[in-house]
Scaffold this active site. Structure first.
Site, PDB file in Angstrom:
ATOM      1  N   ARG A  38      -9.339 -23.081-104.707  1.00 11.79           N
ATOM      2  CA  ARG A  38      -9.991 -22.426-103.577  1.00 11.79           C
ATOM      3  C   ARG A  38     -11.351 -23.045-103.258  1.00 11.79           C
ATOM      4  O   ARG A  38     -12.258 -22.374-102.786  1.00 11.79           O
ATOM      5  CB  ARG A  38     -10.132 -20.921-103.806  1.00 11.79           C
ATOM      6  CG  ARG A  38      -8.789 -20.201-103.819  1.00 11.79           C
ATOM      7  CD  ARG A  38      -8.962 -18.704-103.977  1.00 11.79           C
ATOM      8  NE  ARG A  38      -7.660 -18.045-103.980  1.00 11.79           N
ATOM      9  CZ  ARG A  38      -7.458 -16.797-104.400  1.00 11.79           C
ATOM     10  NH1 ARG A  38      -8.474 -16.083-104.851  1.00 11.79           N
ATOM     11  NH2 ARG A  38      -6.253 -16.258-104.372  1.00 11.79           N
ATOM     12  N   ARG A  42     -13.301 -19.716 -98.172  1.00  9.77           N
ATOM     13  CA  ARG A  42     -14.170 -18.574 -97.903  1.00  9.77           C
ATOM     14  C   ARG A  42     -15.627 -18.726 -98.320  1.00  9.77           C
ATOM     15  O   ARG A  42     -16.512 -18.117 -97.732  1.00  9.77           O
ATOM     16  CB  ARG A  42     -13.587 -17.340 -98.601  1.00  9.77           C
ATOM     17  CG  ARG A  42     -12.148 -17.086 -98.248  1.00  9.77           C
ATOM     18  CD  ARG A  42     -11.546 -15.965 -99.064  1.00  9.77           C
ATOM     19  NE  ARG A  42     -11.361 -16.302-100.467  1.00  9.77           N
ATOM     20  CZ  ARG A  42     -10.759 -15.502-101.335  1.00  9.77           C
ATOM     21  NH1 ARG A  42     -10.317 -14.326-100.949  1.00  9.77           N
ATOM     22  NH2 ARG A  42     -10.609 -15.871-102.592  1.00  9.77           N
ATOM     23  N   ARG A  51     -12.901 -21.498 -88.755  1.00  5.81           N
ATOM     24  CA  ARG A  51     -11.806 -20.519 -88.779  1.00  5.81           C
ATOM     25  C   ARG A  51     -12.062 -19.322 -87.868  1.00  5.81           C
ATOM     26  O   ARG A  51     -11.176 -18.469 -87.689  1.00  5.81           O
ATOM     27  CB  ARG A  51     -11.631 -19.982 -90.210  1.00  5.81           C
ATOM     28  CG  ARG A  51     -10.641 -20.693 -91.118  1.00  5.81           C
ATOM     29  CD  ARG A  51      -9.177 -20.413 -90.822  1.00  5.81           C
ATOM     30  NE  ARG A  51      -8.873 -19.031 -90.518  1.00  5.81           N
ATOM     31  CZ  ARG A  51      -8.696 -18.064 -91.418  1.00  5.81           C
ATOM     32  NH1 ARG A  51      -8.837 -18.311 -92.699  1.00  5.81           N
ATOM     33  NH2 ARG A  51      -8.397 -16.843 -91.037  1.00  5.81           N
ATOM     34  N   ASP A  87      -1.330 -21.983 -97.695  1.00 10.75           N
ATOM     35  CA  ASP A  87      -1.121 -20.716 -98.392  1.00 10.75           C
ATOM     36  C   ASP A  87       0.265 -20.736 -99.003  1.00 10.75           C
ATOM     37  O   ASP A  87       1.178 -21.390 -98.453  1.00 10.75           O
ATOM     38  CB  ASP A  87      -1.257 -19.532 -97.428  1.00 10.75           C
ATOM     39  CG  ASP A  87      -1.265 -18.197 -98.168  1.00 10.75           C
ATOM     40  OD1 ASP A  87      -2.366 -17.719 -98.517  1.00 10.75           O
ATOM     41  OD2 ASP A  87      -0.181 -17.643 -98.426  1.00 10.75           O
ATOM     42  N   TYR A 162       6.158 -11.333-104.103  1.00  7.68           N
ATOM     43  CA  TYR A 162       5.731 -10.933-102.761  1.00  7.68           C
ATOM     44  C   TYR A 162       6.925 -10.465-101.930  1.00  7.68           C
ATOM     45  O   TYR A 162       6.855  -9.460-101.214  1.00  7.68           O
ATOM     46  CB  TYR A 162       5.031 -12.089-102.047  1.00  7.68           C
ATOM     47  CG  TYR A 162       3.589 -12.266-102.436  1.00  7.68           C
ATOM     48  CD1 TYR A 162       2.648 -11.276-102.155  1.00  7.68           C
ATOM     49  CD2 TYR A 162       3.153 -13.426-103.059  1.00  7.68           C
ATOM     50  CE1 TYR A 162       1.316 -11.440-102.505  1.00  7.68           C
ATOM     51  CE2 TYR A 162       1.818 -13.597-103.411  1.00  7.68           C
ATOM     52  CZ  TYR A 162       0.912 -12.600-103.137  1.00  7.68           C
ATOM     53  OH  TYR A 162      -0.404 -12.757-103.478  1.00  7.68           O
TER      54      TYR A 162
END
Length: 355
Positions: A38, A42, A51, A87, A162
């Site tokens: 990562r 973010r 983004r 992702d 998921y």
């Protein structure tokens, strides 16, 4: 063909001889290579800017945006490898699964898979389904030069969790109920996901990725016997599917201290270790013939520079006797991490690990 036997001609010599790929191949390195899970995303203001107003899955399907986001931490931090920005649910979306990534929640699946009839949702993935991946990696390899690009995918168990739960889950009730209650359906589900994951990784390697990482984010929820019986065959299938390319294969999961040996046995060349197990201890669990990746606790980066350096030295000291070591965090960069702390960490590792 193993990662140690890949001929130079399949990628630029400077990339092949990079510290990151040398460490993965358990060869001598000029310094311990560093990258962060990562690292793109973010924590970076430049990421938030590009983004802005763009949904997560949409951003993963725009080659220009993927390339820019992937390159941002390489420019800022001087890391030794880039990781392809995407992702784990992208290949599922690409084959038509009705899902979305909801802010603050994560991937949410409209129609969970819990019966044999539901398997029909999982068709084969073709390169045309993810042509934007091939385009983005072409843009990236042109820009990265000698810096290797890591491709990645979600492992079959985590994707299955998921799909079966319908979204993130703390206890994986539906997942384990299916795994224990209908082992044949579970095996067929994971085998189908292994095929999809393999195809997704092959697209990335053929486009120019120099290594691949399989993320099994949730597999730490399993006991070793359940992992060996119900998960390992599918993960092994993925690793075997890309073995002939000769690129290093990295395997990582969270809370997998009891599974480290099995995760290496599944076929990885490099085993990722979270922050809960010291690297020298992890090495005894994994056994010889594998490099290790990790494993600074990402929360340490919120402490003082002195504390970060102390904990980093502990990681480097624990890795001193390893056959190969790639420095990383024990999980992904936390969203509110100070980017400057990451830049300082890269410099510190490089400086204090010079051979």
């Amino acid at each position: 063909m193993s990662a140690n036997e890949r001929p130079d001609g399949q990628q630029p010599k400077a990339t092949y001889e990079s510290a990151f790929l040398k460490a993965c191949r358990r060869e001598p390195v000029p310094h311990t290579p560093v990258w962060f899970m990562r690292q793109a995303g973010r924590s970076l203001p430049e990421y938030l800017k590009v983004r802005e107003g763009i949904a997560m899955l949409d951003s993963c399907m725009r080659p220009d945006l993927v390339a820019e986001i992937t390159l941002q931490p390489v420019r800022r931090h001087n890391v030794d490898a880039a990781i392809y920005f995407s992702d784990i649910v992208v290949p599922l979306k690409a084959i038509g699964i009705d899902l979305d990534i909801k802010p603050g929640v994560g991937p949410v699946v409209e129609k969970p898979i819990r019966t044999r009839a539901d398997l029909a949702q999982l068709r084969d993935l073709t390169p045309d389904d993810v042509s934007y991946v091939t385009e983005a990696i072409g843009l990236l390899t042109a820009e990265l030069g000698s810096t290797p690009l890591i491709g990645f995918a979600g492992a079959p168990f985590t994707l299955a969790s998921y799909l079966v739960e319908g979204g993130p889950s703390k206890n994986h009730e539906h997942t384990k109920a299916l795994m224990y209650g209908d082992p044949q359906l579970w095996a067929d589900l994971l085998d189908r996901l292994a095929e999809i994951t393999s195809a997704f990784l092959k697209v990335q390697i053929e486009a120019g990725a120099s290594a691949v990482q399989l993320f099994d984010s949730w597999v730490g929820a399993l006991a070793p016997a359940d992992y060996r019986r119900s998960v390992m065959p599918a993960s092994t299938k993925v690793f075997e599917s890309v073995a002939s390319y000769g690129v290093p294969r990295i395997h990582f999961g969270v809370g997998t201290g009891e599974l480290l040996g099995l995760m290496g046995e599944a076929g990885a060349d490099v085993v990722g270790v979270d922050w809960r197990v010291p690297l020298d201890v992890a090495a005894t669990r994994v056994g010889p013939g594998k490099a290790l990746q990790g494993n600074l606790d990402p929360a340490v980066l919120f402490s003082s520079t002195e504390a970060v350096e102390t904990k980093t030295r502990e990681v480097l000291d624990a890795a001193a006797g390893l056959e190969g070591h790639v420095f990383n965090l024990g999980h992904g960069v936390l969203p509110t991490t100070d980017p400057d702390a990451l830049t300082r960490l890269v410099e510190y590792v490089h400086t204090h690990s010079v051979r």
